[in-house]
Design an enzyme around this catalytic site. Structure first.
Site, short mmCIF file in Angstrom:
data_model
loop_
_atom_site.label_atom_id
_atom_site.label_comp_id
_atom_site.label_asym_id
_atom_site.label_seq_id
_atom_site.Cartn_x
_atom_site.Cartn_y
_atom_site.Cartn_z
N ALA A 146 48.83 42.88 45.82
CA ALA A 146 49.38 44.18 45.42
C ALA A 146 48.19 45.11 45.23
O ALA A 146 47.77 45.39 44.12
CB ALA A 146 50.20 44.06 44.14
N ALA A 147 47.64 45.60 46.34
CA ALA A 147 46.27 46.13 46.35
C ALA A 147 46.12 47.58 45.92
O ALA A 147 45.10 47.94 45.33
CB ALA A 147 45.68 45.96 47.75
N PRO B 59 45.85 51.12 44.14
CA PRO B 59 45.10 52.06 44.98
C PRO B 59 43.81 51.52 45.57
O PRO B 59 43.13 52.23 46.30
CB PRO B 59 44.80 53.21 44.03
CG PRO B 59 44.68 52.55 42.68
CD PRO B 59 45.71 51.44 42.69
N GLY B 60 43.41 50.29 45.24
CA GLY B 60 42.28 49.68 45.92
C GLY B 60 41.06 49.38 45.09
O GLY B 60 40.07 48.87 45.62
N GLY B 61 41.08 49.67 43.80
CA GLY B 61 39.90 49.42 42.98
C GLY B 61 39.49 47.96 42.99
O GLY B 61 38.32 47.62 43.22
N LYS B 62 40.43 47.07 42.76
CA LYS B 62 40.10 45.64 42.73
C LYS B 62 39.81 45.12 44.14
O LYS B 62 39.05 44.17 44.32
CB LYS B 62 41.23 44.86 42.06
CG LYS B 62 41.39 45.21 40.58
CD LYS B 62 42.54 44.47 39.94
CE LYS B 62 42.72 44.90 38.49
NZ LYS B 62 43.13 46.32 38.37
N ARG C 186 52.15 54.08 48.67
CA ARG C 186 50.86 53.75 48.06
C ARG C 186 49.80 53.37 49.09
O ARG C 186 48.62 53.23 48.75
CB ARG C 186 51.04 52.60 47.05
CG ARG C 186 51.84 53.00 45.83
CD ARG C 186 52.23 51.79 44.98
NE ARG C 186 51.07 51.05 44.50
CZ ARG C 186 50.40 51.34 43.39
NH1 ARG C 186 50.75 52.38 42.66
NH2 ARG C 186 49.37 50.60 43.01
N ASP D 16 47.32 41.39 41.07
CA ASP D 16 47.30 42.33 39.94
C ASP D 16 48.68 42.95 39.92
O ASP D 16 48.95 43.93 40.61
CB ASP D 16 46.21 43.38 40.15
CG ASP D 16 46.06 44.31 38.96
OD1 ASP D 16 45.96 43.80 37.82
OD2 ASP D 16 46.07 45.53 39.15
N CYS E 234 48.04 44.99 33.40
CA CYS E 234 47.47 45.94 32.44
C CYS E 234 48.44 46.15 31.28
O CYS E 234 48.53 47.25 30.73
CB CYS E 234 47.13 47.27 33.12
SG CYS E 234 48.54 48.08 33.90
#
Length: 381
Positions: A131-132, A134-137, A160, A200, A253
């Protein structure tokens, strides 16, 4: 009655709502720690960022301090992460270095999940981000593997995907691809293909610290339990997708136990002979053990080895993470994955003469050595 309760929550001002939300966590902490939590959540979160090793010069942090007069302190649990003080004059989001992708702004707690993985030196294999967006991880996964392995970044929401694409392009990664499928299906399609997987998970976002990307909002018990059901399915898919011996990180989170320890407990009870929780307490400078009891509900003892990041212990937003190792195959059905040849999408290897011409032009105009880059990353133009 339920409708009135929901309306009551919506009518509360942010401070009243925060106080009501906090009360549910009181029984999980000692009186002293709960007081520290109440004090911490009223403090503003200092911005934090991760350095991009694919672009940034080794002295980037020093130059940022000198250029913008920031006080920059390293994060103890993330080697590429930093906390910034005194950034009022020049916000961290308003620099040329940020626009060029030399660093990624990310809340400190969100850096923990990817730090839990083991990345062997050299070849880092195949990684799935379930579940990527917006891409931070995803960028963190790429950075830890030095862009030498391959990262498949999936998100089920079409809306997204554009944000994910922009973030990965700005990061400068080459060994990654984006797809849009229900994450619950990937495990059955690609059983025991990946070396590691991150989920995530979409959650209620009850991290108790309001930020630009995580706004605190009312959440009913019914909504939380519904989210937990989907989170369990996503975690199961991730575990099915990795090889035996592979690692899976589950994170949210939120601090609501139904979506955290409750999900971990459900997976252990179903697949306990095939998966185990890896103790990662030594990777954090403060205690962050998961809880083993939620009201009248008792979780398995191993659940305590997950990480519950209370805001007052590390000065972060609230967060949850757990590292699994797959020890045996999961007894789950497999399905044929959707596929199409690359040729149908218009991808064919570039002719040698044309590649030479392009290489010469890039070397002349930009001093960029294309053949060396293709060789280093095992790429085909």
């Amino acid at each position: 009655m339920k409708r009135k309760q929901k309306q009551h929550s919506q009518n509360l001002d942010p401070e009243q709502f925060l106080q009501e939300s906090l009360q549910r966590f009181g029984p999980m902490l000692s009186t002293q720690e709960f007081s520290l939590l109440l004090e911490e959540v009223h403090k503003p979160l200092a911005p934090t960022f991760r350095v991009n090793p694919l672009k940034a010069a080794p002295d980037l942090v020093q130059r940022l301090q000198e250029r913008y007069h920031w006080q920059v302190d390293p994060l103890s649990f993330c080697t590429s992460g930093y906390r910034v003080e005194d950034s009022v004059a020049t916000p961290v989001s308003q620099t040329a270095e940020h626009r060029l992708g030399h660093y990624y702004i990310q809340e400190a707690a969100s850096m923990v999940p990817v730090q839990l993985f083991d990345f062997p030196a050299g070849e880092s294999g195949l990684t799935l981000d379930l579940a990527a967006s917006p891409g931070g991880k995803t960028t963190h996964l790429i950075a830890r593997g030095q862009d030498k392995g391959f990262v498949l970044a999936n998100d089920s929401s079409a809306g997204r995907i554009p944000a994910l694409r922009v973030v990965l392009q700005n990061w400068g990664a080459v060994n990654s691809a984006i797809c849009q499928f229900p994450g619950e299906k990937l495990g059955g399609w690609f059983t025991e293909v990946f070396d590691r997987a991150l989920i995530d998970a979409p959650c209620s976002m009850q991290g108790l610290r309001t930020s630009e990307s995580h706004d605190t909002r009312p959440v009913t018990e019914k909504e939380s339990l519904s989210l937990a059901k989907r989170q369990t399915a996503l975690l199961t898919s991730a575990l099915q997708a990795v090889k035996v011996g592979g690692q899976v990180v589950y994170s949210t989170c939120t601090l609501l136990p139904d979506e955290d320890e409750g999900v971990v407990d459900a997976v252990l009870r179903k697949f306990g002979k095939s998966v185990r929780i890896v103790n990662v307490a030594g990777k954090l400078p403060a205690s962050a053990a998961g809880i083993t009891q939620n009201g009248s509900q008792q979780y398995l003892p191993d659940v305590a080895e997950s990480l519950r990041l209370w805001p007052h212990r590390l000065g972060t937003a609230g967060f949850f993470a757990c590292l699994f190792e797959k020890t045996a195959p999961l007894d789950l059905p497999q399905q044929s994955a959707p596929a199409r040849p690359l040729e149908r999408a218009g991808f064919v290897p570039t002719a040698h003469a044309l590649q030479e011409k392009i290489s010469q032009q890039l070397r002349q105009d930009y001093a960029f050595d294309l053949p060396a880059t293709l060789a280093e990353y095992d790429l085909v133009l």
